[in-house]
Design a protein around this motif. Structure first.
Motif, PDB file in Angstrom:
ATOM      1  N   ARG A  63      -9.469 -19.138  10.649  1.00 17.83           N
ATOM      2  CA  ARG A  63     -10.645 -19.990  10.468  1.00 17.83           C
ATOM      3  C   ARG A  63     -11.587 -19.907  11.671  1.00 17.83           C
ATOM      4  O   ARG A  63     -12.759 -20.255  11.599  1.00 17.83           O
ATOM      5  CB  ARG A  63     -10.205 -21.446  10.263  1.00 17.83           C
ATOM      6  N   LEU A  64     -11.059 -19.447  12.787  1.00 16.00           N
ATOM      7  CA  LEU A  64     -11.874 -19.359  14.002  1.00 16.00           C
ATOM      8  C   LEU A  64     -12.746 -18.097  14.045  1.00 16.00           C
ATOM      9  O   LEU A  64     -13.516 -17.889  14.987  1.00 16.00           O
ATOM     10  CB  LEU A  64     -10.966 -19.414  15.241  1.00 16.00           C
ATOM     11  N   THR A  65     -12.585 -17.244  13.043  1.00 14.49           N
ATOM     12  CA  THR A  65     -13.429 -16.056  12.992  1.00 14.49           C
ATOM     13  C   THR A  65     -14.644 -16.324  12.126  1.00 14.49           C
ATOM     14  O   THR A  65     -14.532 -16.553  10.926  1.00 14.49           O
ATOM     15  CB  THR A  65     -12.626 -14.863  12.422  1.00 14.49           C
ATOM     16  N   LEU A  66     -15.820 -16.335  12.753  1.00 14.74           N
ATOM     17  CA  LEU A  66     -17.058 -16.583  12.009  1.00 14.74           C
ATOM     18  C   LEU A  66     -17.778 -15.248  11.800  1.00 14.74           C
ATOM     19  O   LEU A  66     -18.097 -14.552  12.768  1.00 14.74           O
ATOM     20  CB  LEU A  66     -17.972 -17.536  12.774  1.00 14.74           C
ATOM     21  N   THR A  67     -17.993 -14.921  10.546  1.00 13.70           N
ATOM     22  CA  THR A  67     -18.608 -13.628  10.233  1.00 13.70           C
ATOM     23  C   THR A  67     -20.064 -13.811   9.829  1.00 13.70           C
ATOM     24  O   THR A  67     -20.372 -14.621   8.966  1.00 13.70           O
ATOM     25  CB  THR A  67     -17.826 -12.953   9.091  1.00 13.70           C
ATOM     26  N   LEU A  68     -20.938 -13.047  10.467  1.00  9.50           N
ATOM     27  CA  LEU A  68     -22.375 -13.163  10.182  1.00  9.50           C
ATOM     28  C   LEU A  68     -22.836 -12.024   9.280  1.00  9.50           C
ATOM     29  O   LEU A  68     -22.363 -10.900   9.402  1.00  9.50           O
ATOM     30  CB  LEU A  68     -23.174 -13.093  11.490  1.00  9.50           C
ATOM     31  N   ASP A  69     -23.774 -12.332   8.420  1.00  8.82           N
ATOM     32  CA  ASP A  69     -24.370 -11.278   7.604  1.00  8.82           C
ATOM     33  C   ASP A  69     -25.317 -10.437   8.438  1.00  8.82           C
ATOM     34  O   ASP A  69     -25.402  -9.229   8.307  1.00  8.82           O
ATOM     35  CB  ASP A  69     -25.178 -11.894   6.452  1.00  8.82           C
ATOM     36  N   VAL A  70     -26.069 -11.112   9.280  1.00  5.50           N
ATOM     37  CA  VAL A  70     -27.009 -10.439  10.170  1.00  5.50           C
ATOM     38  C   VAL A  70     -26.676 -10.822  11.604  1.00  5.50           C
ATOM     39  O   VAL A  70     -26.249 -11.933  11.872  1.00  5.50           O
ATOM     40  CB  VAL A  70     -28.468 -10.899   9.928  1.00  5.50           C
ATOM     41  N   PHE A  71     -26.914  -9.898  12.500  1.00  3.50           N
ATOM     42  CA  PHE A  71     -26.743 -10.141  13.928  1.00  3.50           C
ATOM     43  C   PHE A  71     -27.956 -10.887  14.454  1.00  3.50           C
ATOM     44  O   PHE A  71     -28.819 -10.275  15.086  1.00  3.50           O
ATOM     45  CB  PHE A  71     -26.728  -8.789  14.636  1.00  3.50           C
ATOM     46  N   SER A  72     -28.031 -12.150  14.261  1.00  4.86           N
ATOM     47  CA  SER A  72     -29.205 -12.845  14.761  1.00  4.86           C
ATOM     48  C   SER A  72     -28.828 -14.215  15.270  1.00  4.86           C
ATOM     49  O   SER A  72     -27.816 -14.790  14.872  1.00  4.86           O
ATOM     50  CB  SER A  72     -30.251 -12.973  13.651  1.00  4.86           C
ATOM     51  N   PRO A  73     -29.638 -14.758  16.176  1.00 10.24           N
ATOM     52  CA  PRO A  73     -29.392 -16.100  16.671  1.00 10.24           C
ATOM     53  C   PRO A  73     -29.397 -17.123  15.522  1.00 10.24           C
ATOM     54  O   PRO A  73     -28.553 -18.024  15.496  1.00 10.24           O
ATOM     55  CB  PRO A  73     -30.555 -16.352  17.623  1.00 10.24           C
ATOM     56  N   GLU A  74     -30.329 -16.958  14.590  1.00  3.08           N
ATOM     57  CA  GLU A  74     -30.394 -17.875  13.449  1.00  3.08           C
ATOM     58  C   GLU A  74     -29.054 -17.933  12.729  1.00  3.08           C
ATOM     59  O   GLU A  74     -28.516 -19.014  12.454  1.00  3.08           O
ATOM     60  CB  GLU A  74     -31.418 -17.405  12.394  1.00  3.08           C
ATOM     61  N   ALA A  75     -28.570 -16.765  12.371  1.00  6.05           N
ATOM     62  CA  ALA A  75     -27.326 -16.694  11.607  1.00  6.05           C
ATOM     63  C   ALA A  75     -26.180 -17.303  12.410  1.00  6.05           C
ATOM     64  O   ALA A  75     -25.337 -18.028  11.874  1.00  6.05           O
ATOM     65  CB  ALA A  75     -27.021 -15.247  11.248  1.00  6.05           C
ATOM     66  N   ALA A  76     -26.166 -17.014  13.712  1.00  7.26           N
ATOM     67  CA  ALA A  76     -25.090 -17.526  14.557  1.00  7.26           C
ATOM     68  C   ALA A  76     -25.160 -19.048  14.637  1.00  7.26           C
ATOM     69  O   ALA A  76     -24.141 -19.745  14.559  1.00  7.26           O
ATOM     70  CB  ALA A  76     -25.189 -16.911  15.955  1.00  7.26           C
ATOM     71  N   SER A  77     -26.370 -19.545  14.782  1.00 10.01           N
ATOM     72  CA  SER A  77     -26.554 -20.985  14.867  1.00 10.01           C
ATOM     73  C   SER A  77     -26.086 -21.655  13.574  1.00 10.01           C
ATOM     74  O   SER A  77     -25.347 -22.652  13.593  1.00 10.01           O
ATOM     75  CB  SER A  77     -28.036 -21.276  15.136  1.00 10.01           C
ATOM     76  N   ALA A  78     -26.468 -21.081  12.461  1.00 15.30           N
ATOM     77  CA  ALA A  78     -26.075 -21.644  11.170  1.00 15.30           C
ATOM     78  C   ALA A  78     -24.556 -21.644  11.029  1.00 15.30           C
ATOM     79  O   ALA A  78     -23.952 -22.625  10.558  1.00 15.30           O
ATOM     80  CB  ALA A  78     -26.715 -20.843  10.041  1.00 15.30           C
ATOM     81  N   ALA A  79     -23.918 -20.567  11.467  1.00 14.31           N
ATOM     82  CA  ALA A  79     -22.464 -20.464  11.335  1.00 14.31           C
ATOM     83  C   ALA A  79     -21.761 -21.535  12.163  1.00 14.31           C
ATOM     84  O   ALA A  79     -20.763 -22.127  11.725  1.00 14.31           O
ATOM     85  CB  ALA A  79     -22.008 -19.067  11.759  1.00 14.31           C
TER      86      ALA A  79
END
Lengths: 334, 334
Positions: A213-229
């Motif tokens: 559960r500690l692995t967060l996978t992003l669709d795009v490499f972006s700050p937005e996506a990371a923040s949302a995750a």
DNA sequence: CTGAAAGCGCTTACAG
DNA sequence: CTGAAAGCGCTTACAG
């Protein structure tokens, strides 16, 4: 367009003499040289580079193909390669491949087509299965993420070891529940997978059991996506005290999300990135990161390419750059 | 190197037929085409671009010369120009001039030399006195900071008005003692001078008297220098409640210095930048900034260049892009 | 010290 | 549907 013939005619000499003057070769009488130079100036003549390149078979220009020119890491890499190119009197020209396999192959093809004397290709789209397509009779150095046992010289980022060091650092600073934020792990040789492997190894070395559960996978490499995750993870009640970010760029979004959520860094959660981009040390809190020795990567890549341009025929070289851990406020203990 | 003649010979046709196949021209019998294609594949032939360019007089490539490839603003500008170039089937190639007048002139000269069909030159080193050197018979669009009433199309950043809006914004948010951080004001047409003029005008409009101690001049445009300048100003006892930064990049150092000094942003001091670089909205506090409409600048520059490449001969166009004020946490009132 | 000539690899009217 | 020939603008042995 005014050509060398026009100058020759106007100056009353042969085209060859004009060429000799242009290339500052010896054996031209001073008075002739002066007359030719004057005529060149009068007629505002400039050499046609396309013709010269065709004739000489050299352009003194190398290409650098990067996935995205607007990522700080690639900007800094570009600057470092330009600086190293200058040592060899080589112009550097930057192209963007947009992370696509197809564009990376096009960059490879175009360069063969004598626009450049050689190419440094930061490959993220190409995979091991494309190895055959890399058998080009043209100087190319592959840069970056993936490890190819391919036919070309390769300067690699210390992905796994660097990630291992980053996560080990978090553990030393007291973290036990460490999130990893990266792209999808579709393939064994992309940045995310390689860095994730380092993350897992560091956990294993410390005897910490991995929690998927500690692995967060992003669709795009972006700050937005990371923040949302991160928002989503916190909303879902996930407990954690450390975050390993696949890049500093992604960490930007992570830091921002934690600030939005009122989670204090480094007191409640420690954060570390990868790339050690220039701005990271000016963030508040300043971001700890893994420095992949960009300058060394650039120097090595240019040196290898220059050797190949000069005709070196040895076996492909595989160079993995060293890394350095930059500990800053985001992982401080106080 | 295998040439078109080799293919012709091997396929039993003339070089011209090979060329026709290569350029997918009609009037080639299917069977002939197939045979030629097969031979090309067998012999691993690639067109020699230098020769084609020489012959065609076109490269379908434009150059973009920027001062520094590792500044986020120029990375983002490059990406925007690449995107717009694609609409016209134009490759874009990025070069670095290092802010030097000489290199900017070289970029101009090289491009004339038919490496590119046209050049977009982000000029910071060239000044009004160089106007004569810009009279090139080659498609060039000047971009950026300075205002040239020159012989070339020019897409300008809304420097003065944007700076005016930024400082007005600080005043509206209650600031009265506003620092300006920028480079030296050696010249009337560089970024610093133009933006400083906007700063002064905003103060004047608000009836605030200018205090020259509030102008901090940097030797280099860097976060380090900016941070040092702020430290020095505070150490010297300077009182202020707002900071206008010539770029977001410089603002990074200002924010960091204020954090180091324990001065709260925006409560004690409000800060605004210029450029609206992508990372600015992820900083903590997020940075207010002037957005110079980079995408519009890129689109306009490419459109103008394409027109010139197509042969447009009208008078030089002067386009000043609009700006937008992005109010974020660093200037919030709470 | 300078020139006539060939040729880099391609494309393009011009023919047929 | 295909070819022979000229030429893009330069540089480079080869001569003299």
């Amino acid at each position: 367009m005014v050509t060398i013939r026009d100058i020759a005619k106007a100056a009353g000499v042969s085209p060859m003499t004009v060429s000799n003057v242009l290339n500052s070769r010896p054996h031209v009488k001073d008075s002739t040289r002066a007359r030719v130079l004057q005529t060149i100036d009068d007629l505002d003549y400039r050499v046609n580079i396309a013709a010269r390149n065709l004739r000489r078979g050299k352009t003194h220009t190398i290409g650098l193909a990067v996935p995205e020119v607007d990522r700080p890491y690639f900007g800094e890499l570009g600057a470092a390669i330009i600086e190293n190119g200058r040592r060899h009197d080589l112009n550097v020209v930057i192209e963007q491949t947009e992370r696509s396999r197809e564009n990376e192959l096009t960059a490879l093809a175009l360069s063969r087509l004598r626009m450049y004397d050689g190419l440094i290709l930061s490959a993220v789209g190409l995979g091991e299965s494309d190895v055959d397509l890399l058998r080009v009779d043209f100087p190319v150095v592959i840069l970056g993420e993936r490890i190819f046992q391919g036919p070309l010289d390769h300067v690699a980022t210390p992905n796994e070891d660097g990630a291992h060091a980053a996560v080990q650092h978090l553990i030393e600073r007291g973290c036990t529940r460490i999130i990893a934020v990266h792209g999808s792990l579709s393939d064994d040789t992309d940045v995310s997978s390689l860095r994730h492997a380092g993350y897992r190894r560091a956990l294993a070395d410390a005897g910490i059991e991995e929690d998927s559960r500690l692995t967060l996978t992003l669709d795009v490499f972006s700050p937005e996506a990371a923040s949302a995750a991160v928002h989503q993870a916190v909303d879902a009640g996930l407990q954690f005290d450390g975050v390993f970010c696949v890049t500093d760029y992604v960490a930007l979004g992570v830091l921002r999300a934690l600030a939005d959520l009122g989670i204090s860094v480094p007191d409640e959660v420690k954060v570390i990135g990868f790339d050690d981009v220039e701005s990271s040390r000016f963030l508040t809190p300043s971001l700890s990161s893994v420095n992949p020795s960009k300058d060394l990567i650039a120097a090595k890549a240019v040196d290898l390419l220059v050797d190949r341009i000069k005709g070196a025929t040895g076996d492909p070289v595989e160079f993995v750059s060293p890394y350095a851990l930059m500990a800053r406020e985001s992982t401080a203990v106080r």
